[in-house]
Design a protein around this motif. Structure first.
Motif, PDB file in Angstrom:
ATOM      1  N   UNK A 209       0.756  -1.243   0.000  1.00 20.50           N
ATOM      2  CA  UNK A 209       0.000   0.000   0.000  1.00 20.50           C
ATOM      3  C   UNK A 209       0.786   1.292   0.000  1.00 20.50           C
ATOM      4  N   UNK A 210       2.103   1.244  -0.097  1.00 19.51           N
ATOM      5  CA  UNK A 210       2.822   2.512  -0.041  1.00 19.51           C
ATOM      6  C   UNK A 210       4.295   2.371  -0.358  1.00 19.51           C
ATOM      7  N   UNK A 211       5.018   3.483  -0.228  1.00 23.85           N
ATOM      8  CA  UNK A 211       6.432   3.535  -0.580  1.00 23.85           C
ATOM      9  C   UNK A 211       7.338   3.508   0.640  1.00 23.85           C
ATOM     10  N   UNK A 212       6.776   3.284   1.807  1.00 23.45           N
ATOM     11  CA  UNK A 212       7.555   3.402   3.038  1.00 23.45           C
ATOM     12  C   UNK A 212       8.693   2.387   3.116  1.00 23.45           C
ATOM     13  N   UNK A 213       8.559   1.284   2.385  1.00 19.45           N
ATOM     14  CA  UNK A 213       9.569   0.227   2.456  1.00 19.45           C
ATOM     15  C   UNK A 213      10.588   0.294   1.314  1.00 19.45           C
ATOM     16  N   UNK A 214      10.405   1.239   0.395  1.00 21.54           N
ATOM     17  CA  UNK A 214      11.206   1.261  -0.827  1.00 21.54           C
ATOM     18  C   UNK A 214      12.699   1.364  -0.545  1.00 21.54           C
ATOM     19  N   UNK A 215      13.072   2.243   0.390  1.00 21.72           N
ATOM     20  CA  UNK A 215      14.494   2.428   0.682  1.00 21.72           C
ATOM     21  C   UNK A 215      15.142   1.168   1.214  1.00 21.72           C
ATOM     22  N   UNK A 216      14.481   0.501   2.157  1.00 22.70           N
ATOM     23  CA  UNK A 216      15.042  -0.718   2.719  1.00 22.70           C
ATOM     24  C   UNK A 216      15.113  -1.820   1.664  1.00 22.70           C
ATOM     25  N   UNK A 217      14.108  -1.896   0.802  1.00 24.33           N
ATOM     26  CA  UNK A 217      14.115  -2.930  -0.237  1.00 24.33           C
ATOM     27  C   UNK A 217      15.238  -2.671  -1.239  1.00 24.33           C
ATOM     28  N   UNK A 218      15.491  -1.409  -1.600  1.00 31.33           N
ATOM     29  CA  UNK A 218      16.614  -1.109  -2.503  1.00 31.33           C
ATOM     30  C   UNK A 218      17.942  -1.534  -1.878  1.00 31.33           C
TER      31      UNK A 218
END
Length: 370
Positions: free
Chosen positions: A57-66
């Motif tokens: 539902x959002x971009x909050x995890x994008x940094x950790x996933x990158x």
């Protein structure tokens, strides 16, 4: 009565209000902090469905996933790192509550992989891994109350792990859960673990019972059957509480209590109303009793804050009335053992599907990051 007064009344009645939701977004935007400070929330539960929804539902995890993608992390490792990180942050946020309540509340739950629900050894191994990975004293590791889960509950407790037993639907299985809890504490004491540091709740599901039984009552279709709709979930929970009172008045518990053990509190789970024909605060108001937890989705929490009512203890002394409801259900043709078997099977299946959905979302986001 104001919003806060209604929640204060619920807390004053001895009900601990826990939120059935957690996300990185909620942690970052201050929503959870506000619910703790202003809405009397003193704990959080999570499950695979909650994490799957949060990640999609959002971009909050994008940094950790990158970052994890750059390290070449596997999907299972990414899922675990993401969920552990969220739970660690939530545990830290609730640390003050945990200290203020002497460890009773301020608890955050993290579930073992539901795909292991039929495997005792794997469940124990993951419970211990999660306990070490999160490394917070206010964590509860969630273990399903399947038959293979029962010995896993005992063994996790015996190692000093605090446990939230989940997916309990029948009073019969709840009695087995309480027996597993007592056995776990007895073994923990033998292993040298201080019992005062081990916490546990038993999550007894409510609304799903009504959903399944109502469906069967409507299929039966008689006037007597239809008149029983919406009564089974509360009656089942009240019978569970009567069993709890019986077990925790026994000599086996008394001996553990003398060694500093904490009682395994009943937790009312699945308390969001699924049928819009029922009052949206039904499973809060009708299950008020001291020493319990009600873990609710935010919309149920807000509904209770706006118009919920506390009419005192609605559970103690209601077992006979609840047994009458069950007798009437059987009389009109509801196969209760089959109901509970179906609910447990579907419960594990739903969480397993959510875990797969979570893994699929992570895989897709890893691929995009790479």
């Amino acid at each position: 009565m104001s919003i806060h007064e209604r929640l204060d009344a619920l807390s004053a009645a001895g009900v601990s209000v826990w939120l059935d939701d957690l996300s990185r977004e909620r942690l970052r935007n201050g929503s959870l902090r506000e619910l703790i400070a202003e809405w009397r929330v003193v704990g959080v539960t999570t499950n695979p469905t909650i994490f799957a929804t949060a990640l999609a539902g959002g971009e909050a995890y994008a940094g950790q996933i990158r970052e994890l993608a750059a390290r070449g992390a596997a999907v299972t490792d990414v899922v675990r790192e993401i969920t552990v990180a969220d739970v660690q942050q939530a545990c830290d946020l609730f640390r003050g509550t945990w200290e203020a309540t002497d460890g009773t509340d301020g608890r955050v739950s993290l579930e073992v992989d539901p795909g292991l629900a039929r495997d005792t050894e794997a469940t124990v191994a993951e419970a211990l891994e999660l306990w070490k990975a999160v490394d917070r004293p206010n964590l509860l590791v969630k273990i399903p109350a399947t038959e293979p889960g029962l010995p896993a509950i005992t063994r996790a407790l015996a190692e000093g792990v605090s446990v939230n037993v989940t997916l309990i639907f029948s009073v019969e299985r709840y009695r087995a859960v309480m027996a597993a809890f007592l056995a776990g504490l007895e073994q923990a004491a033998a292993n040298g673990h201080p019992l005062s540091q081990i916490a546990s709740v038993a999550s007894f599901f409510v609304s799903r019972v009504d959903t399944e039984i109502d469906k069967r009552l409507e299929a039966i279709g008689t006037e007597a059957a239809l008149a029983l709709r919406g009564r089974a979930g509360v009656a089942n929970s009240r019978l569970a509480y009567a069993a709890y009172q019986e077990v925790f008045a026994g000599e086996r518990w008394t001996a553990l209590q003398a060694q500093g053990a904490r009682v395994q509190r009943p937790l009312w789970a699945s308390t969001g109303v699924k049928n819009p024909a029922y009052p949206d605060t039904l499973y809060v108001t009708e299950l008020v009793v001291a020493g319990t937890v009600n873990t609710m989705p935010e919309h149920t929490l807000r509904a209770f804050a706006e118009h919920g009512q506390v009419h005192g203890d609605r559970v103690t002394g209601t077992a006979d009335e609840a047994r009458q409801v069950f007798a009437e259900l059987e009389r009109v043709g509801v196969d209760l053992p089959d109901v509970f078997a179906v609910l447990e099977h579907e419960g594990v299946q739903k969480f397993d599907a959510s875990w797969d959905e979570l893994a699929t979302t992570v895989r897709r986001q890893l691929d995009a990051a790479r």
